[in-house]
Design a protein around this motif. Structure first.
Motif, PDB file in Angstrom:
ATOM      1  N   TYR A   1       0.829  -1.201   0.000  1.00  0.00           N
ATOM      2  CA  TYR A   1       0.000   0.000   0.000  1.00  0.00           C
ATOM      3  C   TYR A   1       0.866   1.255   0.000  1.00  0.00           C
ATOM      4  CZ  TYR A   1       0.945   0.922   4.965  1.00  0.00           C
ATOM      5  OH  TYR A   1       1.550   1.222   6.156  1.00  0.00           O
ATOM      6  N   HIS A   2       0.218   2.340  -0.420  1.00  0.00           N
ATOM      7  CA  HIS A   2       0.845   3.659  -0.457  1.00  0.00           C
ATOM      8  C   HIS A   2      -0.203   4.667  -0.036  1.00  0.00           C
ATOM      9  CE1 HIS A   2       2.794   7.276  -1.831  1.00  0.00           C
ATOM     10  NE2 HIS A   2       1.904   7.459  -2.794  1.00  0.00           N
ATOM     11  N   SER A   3       0.151   5.596   0.832  1.00  0.00           N
ATOM     12  CA  SER A   3      -0.817   6.589   1.308  1.00  0.00           C
ATOM     13  C   SER A   3      -0.370   7.992   0.922  1.00  0.00           C
ATOM     14  CB  SER A   3      -0.984   6.498   2.827  1.00  0.00           C
ATOM     15  OG  SER A   3       0.215   6.854   3.485  1.00  0.00           O
ATOM     16  N   THR A   4      -1.357   8.866   0.798  1.00  0.00           N
ATOM     17  CA  THR A   4      -1.083  10.251   0.435  1.00  0.00           C
ATOM     18  C   THR A   4      -2.240  11.127   0.885  1.00  0.00           C
ATOM     19  OG1 THR A   4      -0.658  11.756  -1.423  1.00  0.00           O
ATOM     20  CG2 THR A   4      -2.100   9.893  -1.857  1.00  0.00           C
TER      21      THR A   4
ATOM     22  N   ALA B   1       1.610   4.446  -7.947  1.00  0.00           N
ATOM     23  CA  ALA B   1       1.419   3.270  -7.097  1.00  0.00           C
ATOM     24  C   ALA B   1       1.746   1.989  -7.863  1.00  0.00           C
ATOM     25  CB  ALA B   1      -0.013   3.229  -6.573  1.00  0.00           C
TER      26      ALA B   1
ATOM     27  N   ARG C   1       5.436   1.575  -8.234  1.00  0.00           N
ATOM     28  CA  ARG C   1       6.029   1.065  -6.988  1.00  0.00           C
ATOM     29  C   ARG C   1       5.885  -0.458  -6.904  1.00  0.00           C
ATOM     30  NH1 ARG C   1       6.127   5.043  -2.403  1.00  0.00           N
ATOM     31  NH2 ARG C   1       5.758   7.108  -3.290  1.00  0.00           N
TER      32      ARG C   1
ATOM     33  N   HIS D   1      -1.934   3.460   9.471  1.00  0.00           N
ATOM     34  CA  HIS D   1      -0.652   2.847   9.087  1.00  0.00           C
ATOM     35  C   HIS D   1      -0.328   1.654   9.973  1.00  0.00           C
ATOM     36  CE1 HIS D   1       0.549   5.513   5.896  1.00  0.00           C
ATOM     37  NE2 HIS D   1       0.323   6.586   6.648  1.00  0.00           N
TER      38      HIS D   1
END
Length: 337
Positions: free
Chosen positions: A223-226, A238, A241, A322
């Motif tokens: 996962y990736h958060s922003t 994403a 990545r 997270h």
């Protein structure tokens, strides 16, 4: 003074009564069997009354039942219960009225009383509805009416085959989607004392943490958060990545929905680049969110795994999101069949 005892028990009767006394399905049946065994052992009715805290008349009735019918006489007889308030035709009419006004039980109550002439409280109507297989639940929004059922079934079959590939180790299968977390989001249900519901500060506006995730059935989450708005460029980043951290020789398939940012010209151009790096994109049939397994993860996080304290500040919300996502696969798991 004459004492009454049950007739001597045969070995079979004694064993059956001891089994009933020990393992009988109901407490009342076990007490009655116990009384017969005590009488067989030489206890008087008065002594049995003291041991079981019952009256002489009760013990005498148990003796009579045992002598007349044996063990079957000690069991509770079927009871007719109170006569039903509504006839079969009236229950059918009640269901028809509920279909017309499913969220207005008081209105249904008024109309039903007017038609049948029978006055009953809403609790009686609720019991009648539950006996008919109805329950009171939150109304859900659904896209089923807008989708092509043939295409939906085709996609189900395709996903089943991809899952078999995954089970044989021929591919890595991921389900992709985005989700947002904010202090103004809908809160989960929680237990609290009656009259004192749990409260957290209200926010008309709050920052939003957007999470882009790739979920596999093998308990793997990337996962990736922003806090930035989700655009095609953010989604492409994403995916890049994912490609960068995937073993070069591994073949991966990513399942995603038909959102406009997933169908843009820029995204389509990148699909060929990703395919050259052994990452293939598969689209779900339109209006089929239930086929995207990562939707289950988002629901779990929002309504089960996040504590209420997470909503006290945006910083706290980020930290807890997270913490949960990074703990997926170890502390937090979903079992997919």
């Amino acid at each position: 003074m004459a004492f009454r005892f049950v007739p001597p028990l045969s070995d079979a009767d004694h064993q059956a009564l001891m089994a009933t006394y020990t393992y009988g399905e109901k407490p009342a049946l076990r007490r009655r069997a116990h009384a017969i065994v005590l009488s067989h052992q030489g206890h008087t009715i008065d002594q049995i009354c003291k041991i079981l805290t019952v009256t002489r008349e009760t013990v005498s009735l148990w003796f009579d039942a045992w002598e007349a019918q044996g063990l079957e006489g000690l069991r509770d007889k079927p009871r007719t219960g109170r006569p039903a308030i509504y006839s079969d035709s009236e229950r059918v009419r009640l269901l028809e009225l509920v279909q017309e006004e499913p969220h207005q039980l008081k209105a249904v109550q008024a109309r039903f009383q007017l038609e049948t002439g029978k006055c009953a409280c809403t609790m009686t109507l609720k019991r009648a509805l539950k006996k008919s297989g109805y329950s009171f639940k939150r109304t859900r929004r659904s896209l089923k009416g807008r989708r092509d059922e043939t295409e939906f079934r085709h996609t189900q079959g395709l996903l089943a085959e991809l899952q078999r590939w995954e089970d044989r180790g021929e591919t890595e299968l991921y389900y992709f989607d985005e989700s947002g977390f904010a202090q103004s989001s809908a809160l989960p249900y929680a237990w609290s004392p009656i009259g004192h519901p749990r409260e957290v500060p209200a926010y008309s506006h709050s920052q939003r943490l957007n999470v882009l995730g790739f979920l596999s059935r093998q308990s793997k989450l990337i996962y990736h958060s922003t806090i930035a708005t989700i655009t095609t460029e953010v989604v492409i980043d994403a995916f890049d990545r994912l490609v960068a951290q995937k073993p070069p020789d591994a073949f991966a398939i990513v399942v995603l929905d038909n959102a406009s940012i997933h169908r843009s010209a820029h995204f389509q151009r990148k699909r060929l680049d990703w395919l050259n790096q052994r990452v293939h994109v598969v689209y779900l049939s339109p209006y089929s969110p239930e086929l995207n397994l990562i939707e289950i993860l988002w629901r779990k996080v929002k309504y089960e795994w996040l504590p209420l304290t997470a909503y006290e500040s945006f910083s706290s919300l980020k930290d807890h999101v997270h913490k949960v996502l990074s703990g997926y696969g170890s502390e937090y798991r979903i079992t997919f069949l």
